[in-house]
Design an enzyme around this catalytic site. Sequence first.
Site, PDB file in Angstrom:
ATOM      1  CE  LYS A  14      16.072  37.677 -22.925  1.00 21.01           C
ATOM      2  NZ  LYS A  14      14.691  37.443 -22.454  1.00 21.01           N
ATOM      3  NE  ARG A  89      17.120  36.591 -17.352  1.00 22.45           N
ATOM      4  CZ  ARG A  89      17.149  35.973 -18.524  1.00 22.45           C
ATOM      5  NH1 ARG A  89      18.257  35.917 -19.223  1.00 22.45           N
ATOM      6  NH2 ARG A  89      16.054  35.443 -19.009  1.00 22.45           N
ATOM      7  NE  ARG A 128      11.312  28.602 -25.302  1.00 21.18           N
ATOM      8  CZ  ARG A 128      12.093  29.605 -24.954  1.00 21.18           C
ATOM      9  NH1 ARG A 128      12.850  30.195 -25.853  1.00 21.18           N
ATOM     10  NH2 ARG A 128      12.121  30.055 -23.713  1.00 21.18           N
ATOM     11  NE  ARG A 134      14.325  27.093 -22.151  1.00 25.61           N
ATOM     12  CZ  ARG A 134      14.606  28.372 -22.321  1.00 25.61           C
ATOM     13  NH1 ARG A 134      15.041  28.796 -23.478  1.00 25.61           N
ATOM     14  NH2 ARG A 134      14.439  29.221 -21.332  1.00 25.61           N
ATOM     15  NE  ARG A 146      11.578  31.390 -17.718  1.00 18.53           N
ATOM     16  CZ  ARG A 146      11.311  30.760 -18.866  1.00 18.53           C
ATOM     17  NH1 ARG A 146      10.499  29.706 -18.871  1.00 18.53           N
ATOM     18  NH2 ARG A 146      11.850  31.170 -19.983  1.00 18.53           N
TER      19      ARG A 146
HETATM   20  P1  B4P Z   1      12.903  33.329 -27.260  1.00 19.42           P
HETATM   21  O1  B4P Z   1      13.493  34.172 -28.310  1.00 19.42           O
HETATM   22  O2  B4P Z   1      13.549  31.988 -27.129  1.00 19.42           O
HETATM   23  O3  B4P Z   1      12.855  33.965 -25.840  1.00 19.42           O
HETATM   24  P2  B4P Z   1      13.957  34.540 -24.858  1.00 19.42           P
HETATM   25  O4  B4P Z   1      13.585  35.959 -24.673  1.00 19.42           O
HETATM   26  O5  B4P Z   1      15.347  34.261 -25.378  1.00 19.42           O
HETATM   27  O6  B4P Z   1      13.708  33.600 -23.589  1.00 19.42           O
HETATM   28  P3  B4P Z   1      14.218  33.371 -22.084  1.00 19.42           P
HETATM   29  O7  B4P Z   1      14.339  34.663 -21.355  1.00 19.42           O
HETATM   30  O8  B4P Z   1      13.296  32.354 -21.554  1.00 19.42           O
HETATM   31  O9  B4P Z   1      15.598  32.639 -22.141  1.00 19.42           O
HETATM   32  P4  B4P Z   1      16.973  32.584 -21.370  1.00 19.42           P
HETATM   33  O10 B4P Z   1      17.596  31.402 -21.989  1.00 19.42           O
HETATM   34  O11 B4P Z   1      17.689  33.887 -21.465  1.00 19.42           O
HETATM   35  O12 B4P Z   1      11.375  33.181 -27.608  1.00 19.42           O
HETATM   36  C1  B4P Z   1      10.459  32.435 -26.824  1.00 19.42           C
HETATM   37  C2  B4P Z   1       9.427  31.769 -27.733  1.00 19.42           C
HETATM   38  O13 B4P Z   1       8.691  32.762 -28.464  1.00 19.42           O
HETATM   39  C3  B4P Z   1      10.045  30.853 -28.787  1.00 19.42           C
HETATM   40  O14 B4P Z   1       9.281  29.677 -28.857  1.00 19.42           O
HETATM   41  C4  B4P Z   1       9.949  31.636 -30.073  1.00 19.42           C
HETATM   42  O15 B4P Z   1       9.786  30.798 -31.213  1.00 19.42           O
HETATM   43  C5  B4P Z   1       8.704  32.481 -29.861  1.00 19.42           C
HETATM   44  N1  B4P Z   1       8.762  33.764 -30.559  1.00 19.42           N
HETATM   45  C6  B4P Z   1       9.855  34.565 -30.665  1.00 19.42           C
HETATM   46  N2  B4P Z   1       9.553  35.675 -31.391  1.00 19.42           N
HETATM   47  C7  B4P Z   1       8.215  35.570 -31.721  1.00 19.42           C
HETATM   48  C8  B4P Z   1       7.298  36.396 -32.449  1.00 19.42           C
HETATM   49  N3  B4P Z   1       7.680  37.558 -33.008  1.00 19.42           N
HETATM   50  N4  B4P Z   1       6.012  35.982 -32.575  1.00 19.42           N
HETATM   51  C9  B4P Z   1       5.618  34.817 -32.029  1.00 19.42           C
HETATM   52  N5  B4P Z   1       6.439  33.975 -31.326  1.00 19.42           N
HETATM   53  C10 B4P Z   1       7.726  34.349 -31.179  1.00 19.42           C
HETATM   54  O16 B4P Z   1      16.725  32.328 -19.787  1.00 19.42           O
HETATM   55  C11 B4P Z   1      16.321  31.103 -19.205  1.00 19.42           C
HETATM   56  C12 B4P Z   1      16.641  31.081 -17.693  1.00 19.42           C
HETATM   57  O17 B4P Z   1      18.078  31.063 -17.475  1.00 19.42           O
HETATM   58  C13 B4P Z   1      16.175  32.266 -16.837  1.00 19.42           C
HETATM   59  O18 B4P Z   1      14.823  32.128 -16.417  1.00 19.42           O
HETATM   60  C14 B4P Z   1      17.185  32.238 -15.641  1.00 19.42           C
HETATM   61  O19 B4P Z   1      16.802  31.293 -14.653  1.00 19.42           O
HETATM   62  C15 B4P Z   1      18.469  31.768 -16.270  1.00 19.42           C
HETATM   63  N6  B4P Z   1      19.344  32.908 -16.658  1.00 19.42           N
HETATM   64  C16 B4P Z   1      19.703  33.240 -17.928  1.00 19.42           C
HETATM   65  N7  B4P Z   1      20.497  34.329 -17.935  1.00 19.42           N
HETATM   66  C17 B4P Z   1      20.653  34.712 -16.628  1.00 19.42           C
HETATM   67  C18 B4P Z   1      21.341  35.790 -15.987  1.00 19.42           C
HETATM   68  N8  B4P Z   1      22.029  36.706 -16.692  1.00 19.42           N
HETATM   69  N9  B4P Z   1      21.266  35.897 -14.632  1.00 19.42           N
HETATM   70  C19 B4P Z   1      20.588  34.989 -13.905  1.00 19.42           C
HETATM   71  N10 B4P Z   1      19.900  33.964 -14.443  1.00 19.42           N
HETATM   72  C20 B4P Z   1      19.931  33.801 -15.802  1.00 19.42           C
END
Ligand code: B4P
Length: 195
Positions: A14, A89, A128, A134, A146
């Site tokens: 995302k 979420r 990552r 992180r 998670r």
């Molecule tokens: P990202 O792109 O960073 O992953 P994400 O889906 O954004 O991650 P996440 O769900 O952990 O983050 P959030 O900050 O929302 O990619 C992950 C890795 O994969 C990276 O290293 C990237 O380089 C790699 N990658 C990406 N695409 C790739 C591909 N095509 N091929 C190979 N590798 C690839 O959430 C963090 C925490 O915040 C949650 O656990 C929760 O505790 C809290 N939180 C956030 N929003 C919330 C909400 N609305 N309600 C309650 N809690 C919340």
Amino acid sequence: MLNLVLFGPPGSGKGTQSEKLIAHYGFKHLSTGDLLRSEISRQTPLGIEAKSFMDKGQLVPDEVVIGMISSALDNNPNAKGFLFDGFPRTEAQAEALDKLLRLKQAEINLVLSLIVKEEELVKRLLNRGKSSGRSDDTNEGVVRARIAEYHKKTAAVADYYRKFGKVKEVNGEGSVETIFNSLCAEIEKIIYIGQ
Ligand code: B4P
């Protein structure tokens, strides 16, 4: 005004795809993960509370994130559209977002759901964790918690939007560029319809 939700489990890309989509379309990016991490780094009371949940792989309470999003919407009155990343979420967050947007005579137009297998998610997040600093990415138990939290509370958000025919599933495995092109193809369809 075009409002999108980028949806998917932790590590589905995302954050990665959001960066490209905002650069391409000029949406205002609202990532609750980024907003929470900013509160944590500034050691605000909200950040201290959020950290205790995030470190265990749990979702932060709904009222905290809904309040953050409500302020972010108010602070961007001239945005031509929002890209919501990592929000909503839970179903309660989705309902709250609908209400907030309705006050602005707006709605969610499209939910793009990234589909990635669990073992690939775990691999990406631990990878990552080696460089991101992180704390929620370094421990496999927390990473799996998670993903479990996603299945328990977040997957239902897609069903909520499915009732309104707003969800498009996109394969989230493959190169970042290929996935970006698939997301753009879905967005172009609704931009075209909206014209
Ligand atoms: P990202 O792109 O960073 O992953 P994400 O889906 O954004 O991650 P996440 O769900 O952990 O983050 P959030 O900050 O929302 O990619 C992950 C890795 O994969 C990276 O290293 C990237 O380089 C790699 N990658 C990406 N695409 C790739 C591909 N095509 N091929 C190979 N590798 C690839 O959430 C963090 C925490 O915040 C949650 O656990 C929760 O505790 C809290 N939180 C956030 N929003 C919330 C909400 N609305 N309600 C309650 N809690 C919340």
